[in-house]
Design a protein around this motif. Sequence first.
Motif, PDB file in Angstrom:
ATOM      1  N   VAL A  73       0.843  -1.077   0.037  1.00 42.24           N
ATOM      2  CA  VAL A  73       0.124  -0.279  -0.070  1.00 42.24           C
ATOM      3  C   VAL A  73       0.816   1.069  -0.096  1.00 42.24           C
ATOM      4  CG1 VAL A  73      -0.006  -0.075   2.426  1.00 42.24           C
ATOM      5  CG2 VAL A  73      -1.866   1.295   1.204  1.00 42.24           C
ATOM      6  N   ARG A  74       0.503   2.312  -0.914  1.00 46.32           N
ATOM      7  CA  ARG A  74       1.268   3.330  -0.888  1.00 46.32           C
ATOM      8  C   ARG A  74       0.613   4.530  -0.788  1.00 46.32           C
ATOM      9  NH1 ARG A  74       3.362   3.846  -6.956  1.00 46.32           N
ATOM     10  NH2 ARG A  74       4.992   5.051  -5.850  1.00 46.32           N
ATOM     11  N   VAL A  75       1.063   5.868  -0.384  1.00 49.04           N
ATOM     12  CA  VAL A  75       0.414   7.093  -0.244  1.00 49.04           C
ATOM     13  C   VAL A  75       1.523   8.089  -0.734  1.00 49.04           C
ATOM     14  CG1 VAL A  75      -0.987   8.832   0.865  1.00 49.04           C
ATOM     15  CG2 VAL A  75      -1.586   6.255   1.034  1.00 49.04           C
ATOM     16  N   ALA A  76       1.352   8.834  -1.642  1.00 49.20           N
ATOM     17  CA  ALA A  76       2.295  10.035  -1.963  1.00 49.20           C
ATOM     18  C   ALA A  76       2.156  11.180  -0.851  1.00 49.20           C
ATOM     19  CB  ALA A  76       1.939  10.707  -3.533  1.00 49.20           C
ATOM     20  N   ARG A  94      -5.387  -3.058   3.010  1.00 47.82           N
ATOM     21  CA  ARG A  94      -5.055  -1.543   2.712  1.00 47.82           C
ATOM     22  C   ARG A  94      -5.444  -0.585   3.492  1.00 47.82           C
ATOM     23  NH1 ARG A  94      -7.976   1.131  -2.410  1.00 47.82           N
ATOM     24  NH2 ARG A  94      -9.997   0.393  -1.556  1.00 47.82           N
ATOM     25  N   THR A  95      -6.806  -0.960   4.006  1.00 44.04           N
ATOM     26  CA  THR A  95      -7.677   0.030   4.743  1.00 44.04           C
ATOM     27  C   THR A  95      -7.076   0.799   5.827  1.00 44.04           C
ATOM     28  OG1 THR A  95      -9.716  -1.326   4.223  1.00 44.04           O
ATOM     29  CG2 THR A  95      -9.900   0.338   5.570  1.00 44.04           C
ATOM     30  N   LYS A  96      -6.590  -0.209   6.873  1.00 45.71           N
ATOM     31  CA  LYS A  96      -5.967   0.392   8.173  1.00 45.71           C
ATOM     32  C   LYS A  96      -4.875   1.238   7.856  1.00 45.71           C
ATOM     33  CE  LYS A  96      -4.253  -0.840  12.753  1.00 45.71           C
ATOM     34  NZ  LYS A  96      -3.985  -1.976  13.623  1.00 45.71           N
ATOM     35  N   ASP A  97      -3.851   0.952   7.112  1.00 46.22           N
ATOM     36  CA  ASP A  97      -2.665   1.499   6.759  1.00 46.22           C
ATOM     37  C   ASP A  97      -2.958   2.745   5.850  1.00 46.22           C
ATOM     38  OD1 ASP A  97      -0.870  -0.099   8.001  1.00 46.22           O
ATOM     39  OD2 ASP A  97      -0.980  -1.581   6.184  1.00 46.22           O
ATOM     40  N   LEU A  98      -3.807   2.885   4.977  1.00 44.63           N
ATOM     41  CA  LEU A  98      -4.111   3.780   3.993  1.00 44.63           C
ATOM     42  C   LEU A  98      -4.922   5.100   5.180  1.00 44.63           C
ATOM     43  CD1 LEU A  98      -4.253   4.234   1.241  1.00 44.63           C
ATOM     44  CD2 LEU A  98      -6.581   3.636   1.119  1.00 44.63           C
ATOM     45  N   HIS A  99      -5.630   4.922   6.025  1.00 47.48           N
ATOM     46  CA  HIS A  99      -6.331   5.832   6.914  1.00 47.48           C
ATOM     47  C   HIS A  99      -5.228   6.321   7.757  1.00 47.48           C
ATOM     48  CE1 HIS A  99     -10.558   5.599   6.127  1.00 47.48           C
ATOM     49  NE2 HIS A  99     -10.557   4.436   6.335  1.00 47.48           N
ATOM     50  N   GLU A 100      -4.350   5.374   8.033  1.00 43.61           N
ATOM     51  CA  GLU A 100      -3.162   5.837   9.100  1.00 43.61           C
ATOM     52  C   GLU A 100      -2.475   6.871   8.345  1.00 43.61           C
ATOM     53  OE1 GLU A 100       0.752   4.038  11.365  1.00 43.61           O
ATOM     54  OE2 GLU A 100      -0.985   2.634  10.667  1.00 43.61           O
ATOM     55  N   PHE A 101      -1.956   6.514   6.983  1.00 46.06           N
ATOM     56  CA  PHE A 101      -1.114   7.293   6.303  1.00 46.06           C
ATOM     57  C   PHE A 101      -1.732   8.983   5.945  1.00 46.06           C
ATOM     58  CE2 PHE A 101       0.855   3.626   4.228  1.00 46.06           C
ATOM     59  CZ  PHE A 101       2.011   3.161   5.191  1.00 46.06           C
ATOM     60  N   LYS A 102      -3.215   8.911   5.618  1.00 43.10           N
ATOM     61  CA  LYS A 102      -3.789   9.971   5.422  1.00 43.10           C
ATOM     62  C   LYS A 102      -3.734  10.846   6.533  1.00 43.10           C
ATOM     63  CE  LYS A 102      -6.192   8.252   1.245  1.00 43.10           C
ATOM     64  NZ  LYS A 102      -7.580   8.047   0.650  1.00 43.10           N
ATOM     65  N   ASN A 103      -4.258  10.342   7.637  1.00 43.15           N
ATOM     66  CA  ASN A 103      -3.996  11.010   8.965  1.00 43.15           C
ATOM     67  C   ASN A 103      -2.825  11.668   9.559  1.00 43.15           C
ATOM     68  OD1 ASN A 103      -6.893  10.284   9.721  1.00 43.15           O
ATOM     69  ND2 ASN A 103      -6.574   8.570  10.942  1.00 43.15           N
ATOM     70  N   LEU A 104      -1.423  10.890   9.068  1.00 45.72           N
ATOM     71  CA  LEU A 104      -0.312  11.409   9.315  1.00 45.72           C
ATOM     72  C   LEU A 104      -0.126  12.811   8.288  1.00 45.72           C
ATOM     73  CD1 LEU A 104       1.916   8.289   9.346  1.00 45.72           C
ATOM     74  CD2 LEU A 104       1.396   9.797  11.318  1.00 45.72           C
ATOM     75  N   ILE A 105      -0.578  12.611   7.179  1.00 45.28           N
ATOM     76  CA  ILE A 105      -0.399  14.000   6.385  1.00 45.28           C
ATOM     77  C   ILE A 105      -1.254  15.083   6.508  1.00 45.28           C
ATOM     78  CG2 ILE A 105      -1.154  14.675   3.777  1.00 45.28           C
ATOM     79  CD1 ILE A 105      -0.357  12.002   2.895  1.00 45.28           C
ATOM     80  N   SER A 106      -2.534  14.813   7.065  1.00 48.39           N
ATOM     81  CA  SER A 106      -3.600  15.690   7.648  1.00 48.39           C
ATOM     82  C   SER A 106      -2.957  16.374   9.088  1.00 48.39           C
ATOM     83  CB  SER A 106      -4.816  15.001   8.184  1.00 48.39           C
ATOM     84  OG  SER A 106      -5.789  16.031   8.653  1.00 48.39           O
ATOM     85  N   THR A 107      -2.202  15.758  10.051  1.00 45.85           N
ATOM     86  CA  THR A 107      -1.735  15.993  11.030  1.00 45.85           C
ATOM     87  C   THR A 107      -0.527  16.924  10.805  1.00 45.85           C
ATOM     88  OG1 THR A 107      -2.526  14.242  12.282  1.00 45.85           O
ATOM     89  CG2 THR A 107      -0.549  15.732  13.290  1.00 45.85           C
ATOM     90  N   ALA A 108       0.318  16.382   9.743  1.00 44.08           N
ATOM     91  CA  ALA A 108       1.559  17.168   9.331  1.00 44.08           C
ATOM     92  C   ALA A 108       1.029  18.651   8.807  1.00 44.08           C
ATOM     93  CB  ALA A 108       2.357  16.612   8.264  1.00 44.08           C
ATOM     94  N   ARG A 109       0.021  18.724   7.909  1.00 46.78           N
ATOM     95  CA  ARG A 109      -0.461  20.031   7.465  1.00 46.78           C
ATOM     96  C   ARG A 109      -0.868  20.969   8.762  1.00 46.78           C
ATOM     97  NH1 ARG A 109      -0.813  20.801   2.214  1.00 46.78           N
ATOM     98  NH2 ARG A 109      -1.293  18.871   0.892  1.00 46.78           N
ATOM     99  N   LYS A 110      -1.668  20.384   9.759  1.00 47.96           N
ATOM    100  CA  LYS A 110      -2.015  21.436  10.855  1.00 47.96           C
ATOM    101  C   LYS A 110      -0.684  21.988  11.556  1.00 47.96           C
ATOM    102  CE  LYS A 110      -6.536  19.311  11.252  1.00 47.96           C
ATOM    103  NZ  LYS A 110      -7.229  18.156  12.275  1.00 47.96           N
ATOM    104  N   LYS A 111       0.327  21.124  11.603  1.00 46.14           N
ATOM    105  CA  LYS A 111       1.568  21.417  12.253  1.00 46.14           C
ATOM    106  C   LYS A 111       2.140  22.408  11.460  1.00 46.14           C
ATOM    107  CE  LYS A 111       2.546  17.281  14.902  1.00 46.14           C
ATOM    108  NZ  LYS A 111       3.664  16.243  15.196  1.00 46.14           N
TER     109      LYS A 111
END
Length: 323
Positions: A15-18, A49-66
């Motif tokens: 599973v991969r997310v840019a 893929r579902t769990k990791d996909l949500h985790e990766f997208k949450n990491l991206i969302s959190t980084a944007r807020k930071k």
Amino acid sequence: MAVDNLKNIDGTWYVRVAIPKDIRSHFGNRTEFIKSLKTGRKSEAMVLRTKDLHEFKNLISTARKKVVAEQELGVIAAQPVDVDFAVLMESLEEIKQRLAEQKGARRKAFEDSDYEDVQAVREIISHHHLLAQRAEEKEAVGEELHPAMASLLSDLNDFQAQPTKSFKKSEELLERLETTMQLGSFKGYAADGDEKHQVATLIAEPTKAVKKHPLNEKNFVEFHKYEVKRKVTLRSIDRHVNRLNMLKDFLNKQKFAMDYESTRVFLESLQCADKTKLQYLCSFNAFYKFMFNNVDFRQSYPINPFMNHAVNKVRRGARKEEV
């Protein structure tokens, strides 16, 4: 990148997310998240893929807020920066909410320990070390701390010297620390007097606790697995989860509980046709039926908050009715 966020490498699915360019520095300049799903079957990979996909997208969302709230760690902003003021206020509200939740957790820990454990003291020590270090850095270059910070450091020194530390005094001092060092840093972002006044007003306002609800990533992942077992198409499941995430974000932002009235207000906020609103209700009802298998959920939500909403439904050969 593939639409399904999957890549086959030597017979194994990953599973991969840019990672967007503007936040890659938060992840060591990596260009993507990638993780092996340890399967050679794509149908199985689509589920795993579902769990990791949500985790990766949450990491991206959190980084944007930071990016907006870099000063959350307590460093006072020296110069105003050019940020969107609406985003700034939202980040400030989120930090206030988190601090309020931590305060509630500390009180519970204090009560559960027969009124002996004072968790606030441990957090105060961490803040104290940071402030003392800042004072040393200022002194080394011939400068002094801001008077408010110097006063706070003096009180911290007195507090540390006390043989016994009460819960009330600890909480009062910790609240001052959080207001000055974490929330106060946002004043540096304000561009003019009016914005600074709005920031100061929000900091001073008591924080209203966000009401808990079962709309969270853990339950969404389990719901996804449940729907897969029922042989619901992955496209339909993803739509369900996307709609549930929209409701979750709305409830969190408005600090609403998950009930009939909140659902009604959410539906009214949607700029879409009644037919589309019915699809939202369909997704919510599917989630409710899944969660109803949980005993605690049944006790908290014995009545389905997604039923009997006044949304016009048209059936072929029938007049409009409310559902």
